[in-house]
Design a protein around this motif. Sequence first.
Motif, short mmCIF file in Angstrom:
data_model
loop_
_atom_site.label_atom_id
_atom_site.label_comp_id
_atom_site.label_asym_id
_atom_site.label_seq_id
_atom_site.Cartn_x
_atom_site.Cartn_y
_atom_site.Cartn_z
N LEU A 101 -10.01 -6.51 -2.81
CA LEU A 101 -8.81 -5.74 -2.45
C LEU A 101 -7.80 -5.61 -3.59
CD1 LEU A 101 -8.00 -7.16 1.08
CD2 LEU A 101 -8.97 -4.94 0.53
N GLU A 102 -7.92 -6.44 -4.62
CA GLU A 102 -6.89 -6.52 -5.64
C GLU A 102 -6.58 -5.18 -6.30
OE1 GLU A 102 -7.75 -9.55 -8.42
OE2 GLU A 102 -7.46 -11.19 -7.00
N LYS A 103 -7.62 -4.40 -6.59
CA LYS A 103 -7.41 -3.11 -7.24
C LYS A 103 -6.82 -2.07 -6.30
CE LYS A 103 -11.09 -3.82 -10.64
NZ LYS A 103 -12.36 -3.29 -11.21
N GLU A 104 -6.96 -2.30 -5.01
CA GLU A 104 -6.47 -1.32 -4.04
C GLU A 104 -5.04 -1.58 -3.59
OE1 GLU A 104 -8.97 -0.82 -0.68
OE2 GLU A 104 -10.84 -0.97 -1.82
N ILE A 105 -4.53 -2.77 -3.84
CA ILE A 105 -3.25 -3.17 -3.27
C ILE A 105 -2.09 -2.38 -3.87
CG2 ILE A 105 -1.57 -5.05 -3.08
CD1 ILE A 105 -3.87 -6.96 -2.73
N LYS A 106 -1.26 -1.85 -3.00
CA LYS A 106 0.00 -1.23 -3.37
C LYS A 106 1.08 -1.83 -2.47
CE LYS A 106 -1.92 3.12 -5.06
NZ LYS A 106 -1.91 4.60 -4.94
N PHE A 107 2.32 -1.42 -2.70
CA PHE A 107 3.42 -2.00 -1.94
C PHE A 107 4.36 -0.92 -1.43
CE2 PHE A 107 2.01 -5.15 -5.01
CZ PHE A 107 1.85 -6.28 -4.22
N GLU A 108 5.08 -1.28 -0.40
CA GLU A 108 6.16 -0.43 0.11
C GLU A 108 7.40 -1.29 0.28
OE1 GLU A 108 3.91 3.04 2.69
OE2 GLU A 108 4.50 1.19 3.72
N THR A 109 8.55 -0.77 -0.16
CA THR A 109 9.81 -1.51 -0.04
C THR A 109 10.83 -0.67 0.71
OG1 THR A 109 10.74 -0.67 -2.12
CG2 THR A 109 9.36 -2.65 -2.25
N LYS A 110 11.79 -1.37 1.27
CA LYS A 110 12.86 -0.69 2.00
C LYS A 110 14.09 -1.58 2.02
CE LYS A 110 13.80 1.58 6.45
NZ LYS A 110 13.27 1.86 7.81
N VAL A 111 15.26 -0.96 1.80
CA VAL A 111 16.53 -1.67 1.91
C VAL A 111 17.28 -1.08 3.10
CG1 VAL A 111 18.70 -2.30 0.80
CG2 VAL A 111 16.62 -2.07 -0.58
N GLU A 112 17.40 -1.86 4.14
CA GLU A 112 18.13 -1.38 5.31
C GLU A 112 19.61 -1.25 4.96
OE1 GLU A 112 17.36 -4.01 8.56
OE2 GLU A 112 15.28 -3.35 8.80
N GLY A 113 20.14 -0.07 5.17
CA GLY A 113 21.51 0.22 4.78
C GLY A 113 21.57 1.17 3.60
N ILE A 114 20.41 1.37 2.92
CA ILE A 114 20.35 2.30 1.78
C ILE A 114 19.19 3.28 1.95
CG2 ILE A 114 19.91 2.49 -0.70
CD1 ILE A 114 21.45 0.01 -1.15
N ASP A 115 17.99 2.76 2.17
CA ASP A 115 16.79 3.61 2.26
C ASP A 115 16.56 4.07 3.69
OD1 ASP A 115 16.35 3.07 -0.44
OD2 ASP A 115 15.11 1.31 0.02
N ASP A 116 16.28 5.34 3.83
CA ASP A 116 15.92 5.88 5.15
C ASP A 116 14.45 5.63 5.47
OD1 ASP A 116 18.48 6.88 5.60
OD2 ASP A 116 18.03 8.75 4.56
N ASN A 117 13.61 5.63 4.43
CA ASN A 117 12.18 5.45 4.62
C ASN A 117 11.64 4.42 3.64
OD1 ASN A 117 11.86 7.69 6.58
ND2 ASN A 117 12.44 8.97 4.84
N TRP A 118 10.40 4.00 3.87
CA TRP A 118 9.73 3.09 2.96
C TRP A 118 9.45 3.80 1.63
CZ3 TRP A 118 8.78 -2.03 3.86
CH2 TRP A 118 8.94 -2.49 5.17
N LYS A 119 9.56 3.05 0.54
CA LYS A 119 9.28 3.59 -0.79
C LYS A 119 8.00 2.96 -1.32
CE LYS A 119 14.09 4.49 -2.07
NZ LYS A 119 13.92 5.93 -2.26
N SER A 120 7.04 3.80 -1.69
CA SER A 120 5.75 3.32 -2.16
C SER A 120 5.80 3.04 -3.65
CB SER A 120 4.66 4.35 -1.86
OG SER A 120 3.40 3.89 -2.28
N THR A 121 5.12 1.97 -4.09
CA THR A 121 5.09 1.61 -5.50
C THR A 121 3.86 0.75 -5.79
OG1 THR A 121 6.30 0.48 -7.29
CG2 THR A 121 6.51 -0.44 -5.09
N SER A 122 3.42 0.79 -7.04
CA SER A 122 2.35 -0.10 -7.48
C SER A 122 2.92 -1.31 -8.22
CB SER A 122 1.37 0.65 -8.39
OG SER A 122 2.06 1.19 -9.51
N SER A 123 4.22 -1.28 -8.45
CA SER A 123 4.89 -2.36 -9.16
C SER A 123 5.12 -3.55 -8.23
CB SER A 123 6.22 -1.87 -9.73
OG SER A 123 6.95 -2.93 -10.31
N LYS A 124 5.35 -4.70 -8.83
CA LYS A 124 5.70 -5.90 -8.09
C LYS A 124 7.16 -6.27 -8.31
CE LYS A 124 1.04 -7.88 -8.15
NZ LYS A 124 0.23 -9.08 -8.49
#
Length: 378
Positions: A101-124
């Motif tokens: 799974l390591e090569k497939e893993i991505k992330f989604e982040t969200k700040v409640e109070g700022i972001d309306d939706n999840w933000k996708s990223t490959s960064s950590k």
Amino acid sequence: MKNIIAVIAIIIVLVLIFSYTFQFIKNVSQGLNFTFEKKEVSEKKPVSKQTKQSPVIKSKNIKTGSLIDTSIISGPKQGEIINNTNEIVFEWEAKDFSKELEKEIKFETKVEGIDDNWKSTSSKKRIIKFPAGQKEYKFLVRAKTNNLIDLTPASRTFKINISPYFGKLRISGAKEKTSSHPSQIILSSNIDEKERINITNWSIKGYKGEITIPQGIEKYQPYGIVNDVFIDKNDKVYLLSGNSPFGANKNFRLNKCFGYYSNYQSFYPSFSKSCPKTTYENLSDLNQYCQEFILDLSTCEIPNYSNNYNVSSNYNCTSYIQDNFNYTGCLKHHSQDKDFLKNYWYVYLSSNIVSDYRDTLYMYDKNNLFVNKYKYRY
């Protein structure tokens, strides 16, 4: 003899009969048991054994996060109050049971109070700049692959506690004290045209100590009323160690008449002389000698006509000169001009907190909320 033989024969017959009878009963019994057990088994419903199996990674039906987990490894702690910056950095990682799974893993982040939706990223890692003010936020991050997602995102709740003036006023420079000049901290404004900020009782803290911004005189007069220091768009404030040229607690804002003071006072930092000019229309009631004398004066020059008889002997001329060509006269005639005030405040402090090597200065508003910081090194 015959009787004995007869008895033995009878005994043998009885033994044989008993033996055959016992065998017959045994066989019948076994047959009945076999039939009963077979029937009982046939009537019992079959039991299927269910074995828990791991999800197949490539199956399109897998949506749970049973094989993947997300954790925050750097950033504000749960419930932490941030009061010295608006820039927050979060770092995270994903933990899984499968190296595939390591090569497939991505992330989604969200700040409640700022972001309306999840933000996708490959960064950590994510760097977030928060708006000024006091508010609680919640940061969430979850790992995902093409077919898996962590259904229990890692989260941190924290509070940003910075001044509403954050980003509107900053420390733009610092200079150490020398044998000829006091130390200097420069503040610069970045506010709208109609906005004003009162900075009296704000503080600046550093390794060598703390200073508090005092009051000042906006339209300077020797005996003017001292009020709070207000700054406008594009203003600069010089915070200087030492005493004002005018005496204790004489902080001032430059104006277009201040050039007259520079004839007999020394100012640091220096400023250019630029005083209001006299127009021909204002000189129309004066004689030719007086007009020529005045028109030959340099900007902000205090006239000396003691060796000019044509001027010194003319009352109208000397009265006009004394009423106009000095700071008091200039203030009298021009203090209401729209461009009278300049964009520079000179504020004098009783202590020097500028280090002669390196330091970080922190500025706080009167409510002790963080406004800005400035790092320097000489």
